[in-house]
Write an enzyme that holds these catalytic residues in place. Structure first.
Site, mmCIF file in Angstrom:
data_model
loop_
_atom_site.group_PDB
_atom_site.id
_atom_site.type_symbol
_atom_site.label_atom_id
_atom_site.label_comp_id
_atom_site.label_asym_id
_atom_site.label_seq_id
_atom_site.Cartn_x
_atom_site.Cartn_y
_atom_site.Cartn_z
ATOM 1 N N ASP A 179 0.986 15.772 -5.156
ATOM 2 C CA ASP A 179 0.167 14.596 -5.437
ATOM 3 C C ASP A 179 -0.992 14.507 -4.451
ATOM 4 O O ASP A 179 -0.875 14.931 -3.307
ATOM 5 C CB ASP A 179 1.007 13.319 -5.307
ATOM 6 C CG ASP A 179 2.063 13.237 -6.398
ATOM 7 O OD1 ASP A 179 1.906 13.948 -7.407
ATOM 8 O OD2 ASP A 179 3.031 12.477 -6.226
ATOM 9 N N ASP A 189 -2.049 12.318 -2.547
ATOM 10 C CA ASP A 189 -1.954 11.151 -1.662
ATOM 11 C C ASP A 189 -1.332 11.587 -0.336
ATOM 12 O O ASP A 189 -1.088 12.770 -0.110
ATOM 13 C CB ASP A 189 -1.136 10.046 -2.326
ATOM 14 C CG ASP A 189 0.284 10.501 -2.652
ATOM 15 O OD1 ASP A 189 0.676 11.608 -2.223
ATOM 16 O OD2 ASP A 189 0.995 9.756 -3.342
ATOM 17 N N GLU A 210 6.020 19.733 -6.427
ATOM 18 C CA GLU A 210 6.900 18.713 -5.865
ATOM 19 C C GLU A 210 7.511 17.894 -7.008
ATOM 20 O O GLU A 210 6.796 17.396 -7.868
ATOM 21 C CB GLU A 210 6.050 17.845 -4.933
ATOM 22 C CG GLU A 210 6.460 16.419 -4.895
ATOM 23 C CD GLU A 210 5.347 15.490 -4.414
ATOM 24 O OE1 GLU A 210 4.154 15.879 -4.354
ATOM 25 O OE2 GLU A 210 5.685 14.355 -4.102
ATOM 26 N N ASP A 226 1.641 11.176 0.901
ATOM 27 C CA ASP A 226 2.945 11.836 0.759
ATOM 28 C C ASP A 226 2.792 13.281 0.307
ATOM 29 O O ASP A 226 3.458 14.179 0.809
ATOM 30 C CB ASP A 226 3.811 11.100 -0.273
ATOM 31 C CG ASP A 226 4.565 9.949 0.370
ATOM 32 O OD1 ASP A 226 4.550 9.880 1.619
ATOM 33 O OD2 ASP A 226 5.139 9.134 -0.377
#
Ligand code: TSJ
Length: 644
Positions: free
Chosen positions: A505, A507, A432, A509
């Site tokens: 990541d 997290d 990403e 998101d």
């Protein structure tokens, strides 16, 4: 063994054969329950519950209780007639003992004696017995409580009466302790059992199934009871989508010894979410029942559209795909001798099921459409829109095909490919963002690791029609990089990398982006996942530094352990990584990409709960905000939902 006239000797011979049968189960458990992983462990419960469900289908039982007891023992009770305690003459044993000690006893034995099972299942009890440390059965029958105990499949005393009960109380209770020397793990998961028991309750309308966890600290319980059966199943599956109309279309009937039930409702999405079952068992590969359903659906809607001038004589007929766009459907057939085909034996082969489903659905759907013209019109109009979009998509696809024919297969510009051309050695990281992509390109091992950076959120394929999907740059890049093509053109032998690694990541998101990518792969190239080529990279959450030494922790528990080891004091420097971009290339390599040290999670599809996976995706991807927030909060490590 049949020559002796001495019945006792013959009895002994029978016994030896019986024990050999169960020994075989212990030697090769995988052949009988699929695997000795958590999946196999949970199958033990389903094998037992199936017997009670059969009793319910036969009309003699309406309540089943499933308890997870201390030490991961399982107890299943029902209020049916009780497994027969009389002697089965062929085996010379009480029928109940035959059920637990003879392999594949269900329906097969009996002759003049008891015909065990409504004919659907009833074969698994001896397998469960063979794979248990111990198993106890209690039967409540005519005011008496009968009991027998087995250890590793062998009875340790003959069936006996151990007490009295109310003469009106009848039923069966089975308690077992799975054998820890056979299963990789014997810790039952409440949620896994909950999903399957809920599904069983949907598929057997009216039945009450209760699941109770009695393990200390884990106490909880739930009752599943659906008078509407699969009609309520469809409402449940559509719960995080917008329905196109209020009613659920429902057809039910019996033909040629096949009992047929179908429920369907359209929603505002573009996927066909059809789930088919035979005798309450999922058939992910479909088969004759599904073929009969599809035929009836296409035929009936086209006839309706023509008769009502929604489709003019000279216009192209609606295709099955057009009609199924955004449809959630459950097809459930019950049949006495199902024949399963295909590689994984998950495809129904009985030809009579095709005609039975086709007949029942054609007749009742025609009637429904006549009675509900508003619903009929809404579905026909959605199908016409789908038809136009499909035509546009075909043109777009032809265009890209022609392009590649002219230019040769050109790989996407953003791809940093690896030099090795043997797919077995190669992996591709889908990353990403451009900055993380840049670090990954620097860090990688050029020979075998390719990097494809994707910009921001990729297109949500749950919310887009095909023409838009084919036009999307990020999706086109993935398709060309993988090399396999999609849908009908999909060819796994053309796969260019044997590891497709999604790296985002750590997290919420990042989880969302991973899910978008997985959704795309699940919808367009599910074989990639099924055959185990798709992985999630697992970047660390923390970096700990002390006296110039560095540790990485992948979750809070690990962080705690490390701090305990090195001592909690002022010299510790703890950095919480918010994204891949915060790591320099060297750190990224060391923690997330180096095959020697990294952690990869393989993504799998659990066919036992395919319907739940679908809900997982639509919950994350859909418009309804509330269920989504709940879901993300409850599933920080949502991968586990895919990875049972
Ligand atoms: F088999 C088993 F151990 F897995 C099991 C069977 C476990 C549990 C919890 C329940 C049952 C079970 C079996 N519940 N109800 C029955 N019913 C019969 O076996 C039965 C009873 C009577 C007759 C009859 O013809 O009179 C026939 C059957 C098959």
């Amino acid at each position: 063994m049949g020559t002796s006239t001495n019945t006792n000797v013959e009895y002994g011979a029978d016994q030896i054969q019986i024990l050999e049968g169960l020994e075989a189960v212990r030697k090769r458990p995988g052949m009988y329950i699929g695997s000795t992983s958590l999946r196999g462990l949970h199958h033990l419960v389903y094998e037992i519950v199936d017997n009670s469900v059969d009793e319910a289908l036969a009309g003699f039982c309406d309540t089943i209780d499933v308890f997870i007891l201390e030490d991961n023992c399982i107890r299943v009770t029902d209020n049916g007639r009780g497994i027969p305690v009389g002697i089965n003459h062929k085996a010379g044993l009480p029928a109940v003992e035959v059920v637990f000690t003879v392999l594949h006893a269900g329906g097969k034995f009996g002759g003049g004696g008891y015909k065990v099972s409504g004919g659907l299942h009833g074969v698994g009890a001896s397998v469960v017995n063979a794979l248990s440390n111990w198993l106890e059965v209690e039967i409540f029958h005519e005011g008496k409580i009968y009991k027998q105990r087995y250890e590793r499949g062998k009875s340790i005393y003959p069936l006996k009466v151990v007490g009295e009960c109310d003469a009106k109380k009848t039923g069966t209770q089975v308690t077992f302790s799975p054998d820890g020397s056979i299963f990789e793990d014997i810790v039952y998961d409440y949620d896994t059992l909950k999903q399957r028991l809920r599904e069983m309750a949907f598929l057997t309308k009216g039945i009450k199934i209760r699941l109770v966890d009695q393990r200390e600290g884990l106490e909880q319980e739930k009752v599943f009871h659906y008078e509407g059966g699969i009609k309520e199943f469809v409402i449940y599956l559509n719960r995080s989508k917008e329905a196109l109309y209020d009613s659920v279309i429902y057809c039910e009937g019996e033909r040629d010894g096949v009992y047929v039930e179908v429920a369907l409702q359209h929603n505002d999405s573009y996927n066909d979410a059809t789930y088919s079952f035979v005798n309450n068992i999922t058939t992910p590969e479909g088969g004759t029942h599904l073929a009969g359903f599809r035929n009836a659906l296409t035929k009936t809607f086209n006839a309706y559209a023509k008769n009502n001038k929604i489709l003019k004589e000279n216009e192209t007929a609606l295709s099955g795909e057009d009609i199924r766009e955004g449809m959630t459907a459950v097809i459930s057939v019950k049949i006495s001798e199902p024949q399963f085909e295909g590689q994984t034996k998950q495809k129904l082969g009985n030809s009579e099921a095709r005609g039975a489903v086709d007949g029942v659905v054609s007749e009742q759907l025609t009637y429904f459409l006549e009675q509900n013209p508003m619903v009929a019109k809404a579905i026909c109009e959605k199908s016409l829109l789908a038809q136009r979009a499909r035509e546009a998509a075909r043109k777009a696809r032809d265009l890209t095909r022609r392009k590649t024919a002219l230019e040769g297969t050109s790989l996407p510009g953003k791809l940093a490919d690896c030099s090795d051309k043997d797919p077995k050695n190669c992996e591709i990281f889908i990353v990403e963002g451009d900055s993380a992509g840049g670090s990954a390109k620097t860090a990688r091992s050029r020979a075998t690791q390719a990097i494809l950076p994707l910009r921001g959120k990729i297109l949500n394929v749950e919310k887009a029609r095909l023409d838009k999907i084919y036009g999307n740059a990020e999706i086109k890049a993935m398709i060309t990089a993988f090399g396999t093509g999609i849908h009908d053109d999909f060819d796994i032998t053309k796969l260019r990398y044997h590891k497709i690694i999604i790296m985002t990541d750590a997290d919420v998101d990042g989880a969302h982006i991973s899910t978008l990518m997985l959704t795309f792969m699940y919808r367009f190239m599910p074989e990639l996942i099924r055959q185990g080529y798709v992985y999630l990279a697992k970047p660390p959450l923390f970096k700990i530094e002390k006296n110039k030494k560095v540790w990485y922790a992948y979750d809070e528990i690990e962080l705690d352990q490390i701090l305990k080891e090195i001592g909690r004091d002022g010299n510790n420097k703890i950095q919480r990584y918010k994204g891949l971009g915060e790591m320099d290339p060297e750190q990224l390599w060391e923690t997330t990409m180096d095959p020697e040290t990294r952690i990869l999670e393989r993504v799998t599809i659990d066919d036992d709960s395919a319907a739940e996976i679908d809900v997982t995706f639509t919950t994350l991807m859909g418009d309804k905000v509330e269920p989504r927030r709940e879901f993300i909060e409850a599933n920080a490590r949502y991968v586990q939902n895919l990875d049972v």
